[in-house]
Enzyme design. Structure first.
Site, PDB file in Angstrom:
ATOM      1  N   ASP A  60       0.855  -1.178   0.000  1.00 41.15           N
ATOM      2  CA  ASP A  60       0.000   0.000   0.000  1.00 41.15           C
ATOM      3  C   ASP A  60       0.894   1.233   0.000  1.00 41.15           C
ATOM      4  O   ASP A  60       2.042   1.191   0.445  1.00 41.15           O
ATOM      5  CB  ASP A  60      -0.901  -0.024   1.232  1.00 41.15           C
ATOM      6  CG  ASP A  60      -2.030   0.983   1.147  1.00 41.15           C
ATOM      7  OD1 ASP A  60      -2.132   1.668   0.126  1.00 41.15           O
ATOM      8  OD2 ASP A  60      -2.788   1.093   2.120  1.00 41.15           O
ATOM      9  N   SER A  61       0.373   2.339  -0.470  1.00 41.28           N
ATOM     10  CA  SER A  61       1.195   3.525  -0.693  1.00 41.28           C
ATOM     11  C   SER A  61       1.386   4.382   0.546  1.00 41.28           C
ATOM     12  O   SER A  61       2.227   5.270   0.559  1.00 41.28           O
ATOM     13  CB  SER A  61       0.544   4.393  -1.771  1.00 41.28           C
ATOM     14  OG  SER A  61      -0.721   4.860  -1.312  1.00 41.28           O
ATOM     15  N   ASP A 233      -7.878  -7.305   0.061  1.00 42.62           N
ATOM     16  CA  ASP A 233      -7.072  -7.465   1.268  1.00 42.62           C
ATOM     17  C   ASP A 233      -7.912  -6.999   2.438  1.00 42.62           C
ATOM     18  O   ASP A 233      -8.798  -6.167   2.278  1.00 42.62           O
ATOM     19  CB  ASP A 233      -5.784  -6.629   1.198  1.00 42.62           C
ATOM     20  CG  ASP A 233      -6.041  -5.159   1.535  1.00 42.62           C
ATOM     21  OD1 ASP A 233      -5.790  -4.760   2.690  1.00 42.62           O
ATOM     22  OD2 ASP A 233      -6.526  -4.407   0.660  1.00 42.62           O
ATOM     23  N   CYS A 271     -11.980 -29.029   7.707  1.00 40.39           N
ATOM     24  CA  CYS A 271     -11.099 -27.868   7.553  1.00 40.39           C
ATOM     25  C   CYS A 271      -9.694 -28.309   7.938  1.00 40.39           C
ATOM     26  O   CYS A 271      -9.491 -28.939   8.981  1.00 40.39           O
ATOM     27  CB  CYS A 271     -11.554 -26.710   8.434  1.00 40.39           C
ATOM     28  SG  CYS A 271     -10.458 -25.262   8.355  1.00 40.39           S
ATOM     29  N   CYS A 273      -7.074 -26.451   8.699  1.00 44.31           N
ATOM     30  CA  CYS A 273      -6.284 -25.475   9.445  1.00 44.31           C
ATOM     31  C   CYS A 273      -5.781 -26.064  10.762  1.00 44.31           C
ATOM     32  O   CYS A 273      -6.259 -27.111  11.215  1.00 44.31           O
ATOM     33  CB  CYS A 273      -7.107 -24.217   9.709  1.00 44.31           C
ATOM     34  SG  CYS A 273      -8.246 -24.373  11.099  1.00 44.31           S
ATOM     35  N   CYS A 276      -8.570 -26.395  13.645  1.00 44.86           N
ATOM     36  CA  CYS A 276      -9.597 -27.430  13.542  1.00 44.86           C
ATOM     37  C   CYS A 276      -9.079 -28.821  13.898  1.00 44.86           C
ATOM     38  O   CYS A 276      -9.817 -29.805  13.798  1.00 44.86           O
ATOM     39  CB  CYS A 276     -10.233 -27.395  12.153  1.00 44.86           C
ATOM     40  SG  CYS A 276     -11.364 -25.990  11.951  1.00 44.86           S
ATOM     41  N   HIS A 301      -6.958 -20.332  11.188  1.00 39.67           N
ATOM     42  CA  HIS A 301      -8.254 -20.819  10.687  1.00 39.67           C
ATOM     43  C   HIS A 301      -8.910 -19.797   9.769  1.00 39.67           C
ATOM     44  O   HIS A 301      -9.382 -20.136   8.683  1.00 39.67           O
ATOM     45  CB  HIS A 301      -9.206 -21.133  11.842  1.00 39.67           C
ATOM     46  CG  HIS A 301     -10.615 -21.369  11.374  1.00 39.67           C
ATOM     47  ND1 HIS A 301     -11.039 -22.563  10.839  1.00 39.67           N
ATOM     48  CD2 HIS A 301     -11.693 -20.524  11.320  1.00 39.67           C
ATOM     49  CE1 HIS A 301     -12.314 -22.466  10.479  1.00 39.67           C
ATOM     50  NE2 HIS A 301     -12.731 -21.238  10.764  1.00 39.67           N
TER      51      HIS A 301
END
Length: 341
Positions: A60-61, A233, A271, A273, A276, A301
């Protein structure tokens, strides 16, 4: 894109970020300019080498800080002048300096410096910020020297359809590698956000990425993909994860609630992750005990959930069943799809 504002996605190792399915991460020019300093990042080999991330990085700027640090800055035609939120030191950020910093960081995608304002705002203020954003975009383009760094412009214009069309059209005439829809998720309603995206994307090139900055919830992703957005984002997956909230297909779960005390189920079946692998009861215990592991697991997650969601979106688009897929997801979260018209 998971947000790695200061060269790290909070609470996760870079390998853990990669394991969520993320392809690209975001860093922030303003924060990295303050510490460790863009010159230091460059001497450490650039943001990729410093962080250990070998995929694409977007920076980002610093334009969002024009908005978020409103009480600490002043904007003129030449620059945004800040007082550092860390030590109060004065920082002058011009379009040229923003590009200089991003080139030192070595990101794959750099954003032009834009003028972000809170919404709603007086018409004259919106028009002024829009015109300045276009002029600053041209200055950023002129200052860019790295052929290996794509430069994205940012469409402003508040919630005004005519101003959004004007800004998009003028920026699309300039040779940028991608285009962002900026100035949203700053106080407007979700419906206003969706409407603004819908009136902006038709005026941007179809063969270049279209990026909605700082957005959002799973619902926001689905609704804005339907309106022509490709890239997102947001800090929401990790910020909510650090605060005990997990995203699921049935909606968000607040892990601190007593209802989860003895719940042996995972957050979601199937899931992959890290969270989980454990029960909801265990995760609740980690947060109540203030153990560092709790925020790490829920952040992992949530990023995995977002990554899987966007992977499913891409598959649904390729198979021509996105509308059906989107309606099912939205209803699972308790929403009806908003008509595109």
């Amino acid at each position: 894109m998971p947000v790695g504002t200061q060269g790290t996605v909070k609470g996760l190792t870079i390998d853990q970020v990669a394991s969520t399915g993320a392809d690209m991460i975001l860093g922030n020019t303003y924060h990295l300019r303050l510490r460790p300093g863009h010159e230091t990042v460059a001497r450490l080999g650039g943001l990729h080498a410093m962080s250990g991330w070998d995929g694409p990085i977007l920076t980002d700027s610093g334009g969002f800080q024009v908005f978020s640090l409103g009480s600490l800055n002043q904007v003129t035609e030449q620059a945004a002048t800040f007082r550092s939120h860390i030590d109060g030191a004065i920082v002058v950020l011009t379009p040229e300096h923003s590009i200089e910093i991003q080139e030192a960081l070595g990101s794959d995608v750099a954003m032009v410096l834009d003028h972000v304002i809170a919404l709603p705002a007086p018409q004259a203020e919106v028009e002024d910020a829009l015109a300045r954003s276009i002029r600053w975009a041209a200055r950023c383009r002129a200052a860019s020297t790295r052929s290996d760094q794509a430069l994205f412009a940012i469409v402003q214009g508040g919630l005004d359809a005519q101003l959004r069309r004007q800004c998009a059209t003028e920026l699309a005439a300039m040779p940028f590698e991608g285009y962002a829809v900026g100035g949203l998720s700053v106080g407007e309603t979700p419906e206003e956000m969706y409407a603004t995206a819908a009136i902006t994307t038709p005026h941007l090139p179809v063969d270049k990425p279209r990026y909605l900055m700082g957005v959002g919830t799973p619902r926001d992703l689905i609704e804005n993909v339907a309106r022509g957005i490709d890239l997102f984002d947001c800090v929401m997956p990790t910020r909510n994860g650090r605060n005990g909230l997990a995203f699921t297909d049935e909606g968000p779960l607040k892990l601190r609630n007593a209802t989860h005390r003895e719940d042996q189920r995972p957050l979601m079946q199937d899931c992959e992750c890290l969270a989980c692998r454990h029960s909801r009861g265990y995760l609740r215990h980690l947060f109540n005990a203030k153990e560092m592991l709790g925020p790490t697991l829920l952040s992992h997650h949530n990023l995995t959930y977002y990554g899987r969601l966007m992977s499913e979106v891409r598959t649904a688009l390729e198979q021509g069943r996105f509308e059906e897929y989107a309606a099912g997801k939205l209803r699972g979260w308790g929403y009806e799809p908003i008509p595109l018209g």
